[in-house]
Write a protein that holds these residues in place. Structure first.
Motif, PDB file in Angstrom:
ATOM      1  N   ALA A 113     -75.541   3.524   7.924  1.00  0.00           N
ATOM      2  CA  ALA A 113     -74.999   3.715   6.569  1.00  0.00           C
ATOM      3  C   ALA A 113     -75.535   2.687   5.590  1.00  0.00           C
ATOM      4  O   ALA A 113     -75.842   1.555   5.973  1.00  0.00           O
ATOM      5  CB  ALA A 113     -73.474   3.609   6.604  1.00  0.00           C
ATOM      6  N   HIS A 114     -75.629   3.069   4.337  1.00  0.00           N
ATOM      7  CA  HIS A 114     -75.851   2.096   3.271  1.00  0.00           C
ATOM      8  C   HIS A 114     -74.560   1.330   3.018  1.00  0.00           C
ATOM      9  O   HIS A 114     -73.478   1.923   3.000  1.00  0.00           O
ATOM     10  CB  HIS A 114     -76.275   2.805   1.976  1.00  0.00           C
ATOM     11  CG  HIS A 114     -77.701   3.239   1.977  1.00  0.00           C
ATOM     12  ND1 HIS A 114     -78.132   4.413   1.411  1.00  0.00           N
ATOM     13  CD2 HIS A 114     -78.809   2.641   2.487  1.00  0.00           C
ATOM     14  CE1 HIS A 114     -79.450   4.521   1.570  1.00  0.00           C
ATOM     15  NE2 HIS A 114     -79.872   3.457   2.228  1.00  0.00           N
ATOM     16  N   PHE A 141     -67.763   6.257   0.569  1.00  0.00           N
ATOM     17  CA  PHE A 141     -66.449   5.614   0.702  1.00  0.00           C
ATOM     18  C   PHE A 141     -66.363   4.501  -0.343  1.00  0.00           C
ATOM     19  O   PHE A 141     -67.263   3.661  -0.410  1.00  0.00           O
ATOM     20  CB  PHE A 141     -66.291   4.953   2.076  1.00  0.00           C
ATOM     21  CG  PHE A 141     -66.310   5.882   3.253  1.00  0.00           C
ATOM     22  CD1 PHE A 141     -67.466   6.534   3.639  1.00  0.00           C
ATOM     23  CD2 PHE A 141     -65.163   6.078   4.019  1.00  0.00           C
ATOM     24  CE1 PHE A 141     -67.494   7.376   4.746  1.00  0.00           C
ATOM     25  CE2 PHE A 141     -65.171   6.915   5.132  1.00  0.00           C
ATOM     26  CZ  PHE A 141     -66.335   7.569   5.490  1.00  0.00           C
ATOM     27  N   LEU A 174     -73.903  12.785  -8.911  1.00  0.00           N
ATOM     28  CA  LEU A 174     -73.813  13.034  -7.468  1.00  0.00           C
ATOM     29  C   LEU A 174     -73.439  14.499  -7.293  1.00  0.00           C
ATOM     30  O   LEU A 174     -72.553  15.001  -7.999  1.00  0.00           O
ATOM     31  CB  LEU A 174     -72.749  12.139  -6.824  1.00  0.00           C
ATOM     32  CG  LEU A 174     -72.992  10.627  -6.918  1.00  0.00           C
ATOM     33  CD1 LEU A 174     -71.776   9.853  -6.418  1.00  0.00           C
ATOM     34  CD2 LEU A 174     -74.240  10.225  -6.130  1.00  0.00           C
ATOM     35  N   PRO A 175     -74.083  15.222  -6.383  1.00  0.00           N
ATOM     36  CA  PRO A 175     -73.766  16.642  -6.201  1.00  0.00           C
ATOM     37  C   PRO A 175     -72.289  16.837  -5.842  1.00  0.00           C
ATOM     38  O   PRO A 175     -71.686  15.977  -5.190  1.00  0.00           O
ATOM     39  CB  PRO A 175     -74.654  17.046  -5.012  1.00  0.00           C
ATOM     40  CG  PRO A 175     -75.733  16.019  -4.951  1.00  0.00           C
ATOM     41  CD  PRO A 175     -75.141  14.751  -5.471  1.00  0.00           C
ATOM     42  N   VAL A 231     -68.869  14.186  -0.371  1.00  0.00           N
ATOM     43  CA  VAL A 231     -67.459  13.849  -0.128  1.00  0.00           C
ATOM     44  C   VAL A 231     -67.238  12.395  -0.529  1.00  0.00           C
ATOM     45  O   VAL A 231     -67.920  11.496  -0.035  1.00  0.00           O
ATOM     46  CB  VAL A 231     -67.097  14.041   1.358  1.00  0.00           C
ATOM     47  CG1 VAL A 231     -65.685  13.527   1.636  1.00  0.00           C
ATOM     48  CG2 VAL A 231     -67.224  15.508   1.755  1.00  0.00           C
ATOM     49  N   ILE A 232     -66.321  12.153  -1.455  1.00  0.00           N
ATOM     50  CA  ILE A 232     -66.030  10.789  -1.905  1.00  0.00           C
ATOM     51  C   ILE A 232     -64.568  10.472  -1.604  1.00  0.00           C
ATOM     52  O   ILE A 232     -63.669  11.134  -2.130  1.00  0.00           O
ATOM     53  CB  ILE A 232     -66.291  10.616  -3.419  1.00  0.00           C
ATOM     54  CG1 ILE A 232     -67.697  11.134  -3.788  1.00  0.00           C
ATOM     55  CG2 ILE A 232     -66.122   9.154  -3.826  1.00  0.00           C
ATOM     56  CD1 ILE A 232     -68.008  11.078  -5.278  1.00  0.00           C
ATOM     57  N   SER A 233     -64.330   9.506  -0.729  1.00  0.00           N
ATOM     58  CA  SER A 233     -62.958   9.127  -0.407  1.00  0.00           C
ATOM     59  C   SER A 233     -62.709   7.688  -0.871  1.00  0.00           C
ATOM     60  O   SER A 233     -63.638   6.904  -1.060  1.00  0.00           O
ATOM     61  CB  SER A 233     -62.693   9.261   1.095  1.00  0.00           C
ATOM     62  OG  SER A 233     -63.594   8.469   1.851  1.00  0.00           O
ATOM     63  N   SER A 253     -79.345   6.193  -3.188  1.00  0.00           N
ATOM     64  CA  SER A 253     -78.931   6.500  -1.812  1.00  0.00           C
ATOM     65  C   SER A 253     -78.861   8.009  -1.580  1.00  0.00           C
ATOM     66  O   SER A 253     -79.325   8.525  -0.557  1.00  0.00           O
ATOM     67  CB  SER A 253     -77.560   5.858  -1.566  1.00  0.00           C
ATOM     68  OG  SER A 253     -77.044   6.169  -0.296  1.00  0.00           O
ATOM     69  N   GLU A 279     -72.061  11.399   1.820  1.00  0.00           N
ATOM     70  CA  GLU A 279     -70.657  11.000   1.828  1.00  0.00           C
ATOM     71  C   GLU A 279     -70.544   9.564   1.329  1.00  0.00           C
ATOM     72  O   GLU A 279     -71.343   8.707   1.713  1.00  0.00           O
ATOM     73  CB  GLU A 279     -70.133  11.110   3.268  1.00  0.00           C
ATOM     74  CG  GLU A 279     -68.657  10.911   3.404  1.00  0.00           C
ATOM     75  CD  GLU A 279     -68.167  11.293   4.811  1.00  0.00           C
ATOM     76  OE1 GLU A 279     -68.973  11.753   5.641  1.00  0.00           O
ATOM     77  OE2 GLU A 279     -66.965  11.115   5.063  1.00  0.00           O
ATOM     78  N   LYS A 281     -76.254   8.299   9.746  1.00  0.00           N
ATOM     79  CA  LYS A 281     -74.998   9.029   9.568  1.00  0.00           C
ATOM     80  C   LYS A 281     -74.814   9.513   8.129  1.00  0.00           C
ATOM     81  O   LYS A 281     -73.741  10.046   7.791  1.00  0.00           O
ATOM     82  CB  LYS A 281     -73.815   8.169  10.022  1.00  0.00           C
ATOM     83  CG  LYS A 281     -73.841   7.823  11.518  1.00  0.00           C
ATOM     84  CD  LYS A 281     -73.551   9.037  12.396  1.00  0.00           C
ATOM     85  CE  LYS A 281     -73.720   8.749  13.887  1.00  0.00           C
ATOM     86  NZ  LYS A 281     -72.784   7.745  14.398  1.00  0.00           N
ATOM     87  N   LYS A 282     -75.801   9.284   7.286  1.00  0.00           N
ATOM     88  CA  LYS A 282     -75.835   9.850   5.924  1.00  0.00           C
ATOM     89  C   LYS A 282     -74.603   9.512   5.078  1.00  0.00           C
ATOM     90  O   LYS A 282     -74.098  10.361   4.346  1.00  0.00           O
ATOM     91  CB  LYS A 282     -76.009  11.372   5.984  1.00  0.00           C
ATOM     92  CG  LYS A 282     -77.304  11.826   6.659  1.00  0.00           C
ATOM     93  CD  LYS A 282     -77.392  13.350   6.664  1.00  0.00           C
ATOM     94  CE  LYS A 282     -78.589  13.849   7.476  1.00  0.00           C
ATOM     95  NZ  LYS A 282     -79.876  13.558   6.858  1.00  0.00           N
ATOM     96  N   TYR A 283     -74.115   8.246   5.227  1.00  0.00           N
ATOM     97  CA  TYR A 283     -73.034   7.863   4.316  1.00  0.00           C
ATOM     98  C   TYR A 283     -73.277   6.486   3.729  1.00  0.00           C
ATOM     99  O   TYR A 283     -74.117   5.730   4.222  1.00  0.00           O
ATOM    100  CB  TYR A 283     -71.657   7.965   4.975  1.00  0.00           C
ATOM    101  CG  TYR A 283     -71.302   6.980   6.063  1.00  0.00           C
ATOM    102  CD1 TYR A 283     -71.770   7.141   7.363  1.00  0.00           C
ATOM    103  CD2 TYR A 283     -70.459   5.901   5.799  1.00  0.00           C
ATOM    104  CE1 TYR A 283     -71.403   6.258   8.369  1.00  0.00           C
ATOM    105  CE2 TYR A 283     -70.082   5.017   6.802  1.00  0.00           C
ATOM    106  CZ  TYR A 283     -70.567   5.196   8.083  1.00  0.00           C
ATOM    107  OH  TYR A 283     -70.203   4.327   9.072  1.00  0.00           O
ATOM    108  N   PRO A 297     -80.334   6.309   6.398  1.00  0.00           N
ATOM    109  CA  PRO A 297     -79.177   6.046   7.267  1.00  0.00           C
ATOM    110  C   PRO A 297     -78.885   7.248   8.166  1.00  0.00           C
ATOM    111  O   PRO A 297     -78.782   8.380   7.697  1.00  0.00           O
ATOM    112  CB  PRO A 297     -78.027   5.814   6.277  1.00  0.00           C
ATOM    113  CG  PRO A 297     -78.703   5.362   5.022  1.00  0.00           C
ATOM    114  CD  PRO A 297     -79.992   6.136   4.979  1.00  0.00           C
TER     115      PRO A 297
END
Lengths: 173, 173
Positions: A63-64, A93, A151-152, A156-158, A83, A91, A38-40, A36
């Motif tokens: 994105a995935h 969501f 996950l490292p 960022v997880i929102s 992923s 990142e 945008k790597k999210y 992806p």
């Protein structure tokens, strides 16, 4: 003796609409790479009222998109590790939504339905991952993913709630 | 002291695009009920190159869309039982795709990556559900779902491959 099921109206719809899609797909879209851009990754619900690319502004190839009943982070863990480790996702969501079926039932209700209707105990050990509180479930799933160690820390997880009644996406955490 | 992560470019994109989506969403779309109008569910991959509503001709409100790494029917079982028992789904499509990452790796490779990069054994018992043969995997997942006993026999389950290079969706079973 064919094992194929009949061509149902929904199958005919897919065949007809897909033929148009083949004509519409641009060369640029055909040439998109696997990772992806945008790597999210977005985890959201299977709910028929959610259109992720429109609602969350996702361009094809960016994105995935992971979808399951309730936008469960627990259920999505396998996909998210793939992923992140294999395709460079940085990142995540979690986007749950109002009026979700997962708020309305519980394991014992569904297990009893399966037992009564299908005469099997095969659902008795399945956790269907219902939850009674929407915003708390968003917080819980974000905390779960951060706590797995899979996950490292820099990912960022929102966490968000999508309002099906308005289309608005509200950040929770 | 906020636990919220920073507003990344991807988060800003979601906020901006979602504000436009709220303006575009029609009253009819806001009023859609929970049960999918066309009573079907599509299981497909999280892959960034797949746009289910365009590729498979799904109108908002018509179908559940389940997505995970590899369009796994095993992974989707929980969601499908909920979709069928609680929301009236009568038909399931499994749609895997060409050039899928699940064809390119295996459990030991990913478990070793996690061990090396994240210094944890937490992935050692996870089956990431890789598969070496695309069409066989479609057949296997359809057979798996039919064999669980958790979906009624009258549910029509078909299996497909989506060609990311052309946009074409080809029926396998």
């Amino acid at each position: 003796m064919s094992s194929e099921p009949p061509v149902t109206p929904n199958i005919q719809n897919l065949i007809t609409k897909n033929a148009q899609h083949v004509k519409n797909l641009t060369q640029q879209e055909r040439d998109l790479p696997i990772p992806p851009a945008k790597k999210y990754a977005i985890v959201t619900c299977m709910d028929a009222r959610i259109h992720p690319s429109k609602a969350f502004g996702i361009t094809l190839g960016d994105a995935h998109i992971i979808r399951n009943a309730g936008a469960s982070g627990v259920d999505a863990l396998r996909s998210l590790v793939i992923s992140q480790q294999l395709l460079g996702t940085e990142e995540v969501f979690i986007v749950k939504h109002t009026d979700c079926g997962m708020l309305k039932f519980d394991n014992s209700h569904l297990r009893n339905l399966v037992k009564e209707r299908l005469n099997t105990d095969a659902a008795k050990d399945i956790d269907f991952l219902f939850y009674p509180d929407l915003e708390q479930s968003v917080r819980d799933d974000v905390a779960y993913l951060k706590g797995t160690g899979l996950l490292p820390e820099e990912v960022v997880i929102s966490g968000w709630v999508y309002e099906v009644e308005t289309g608005k996406c509200v950040r929770i955490v």
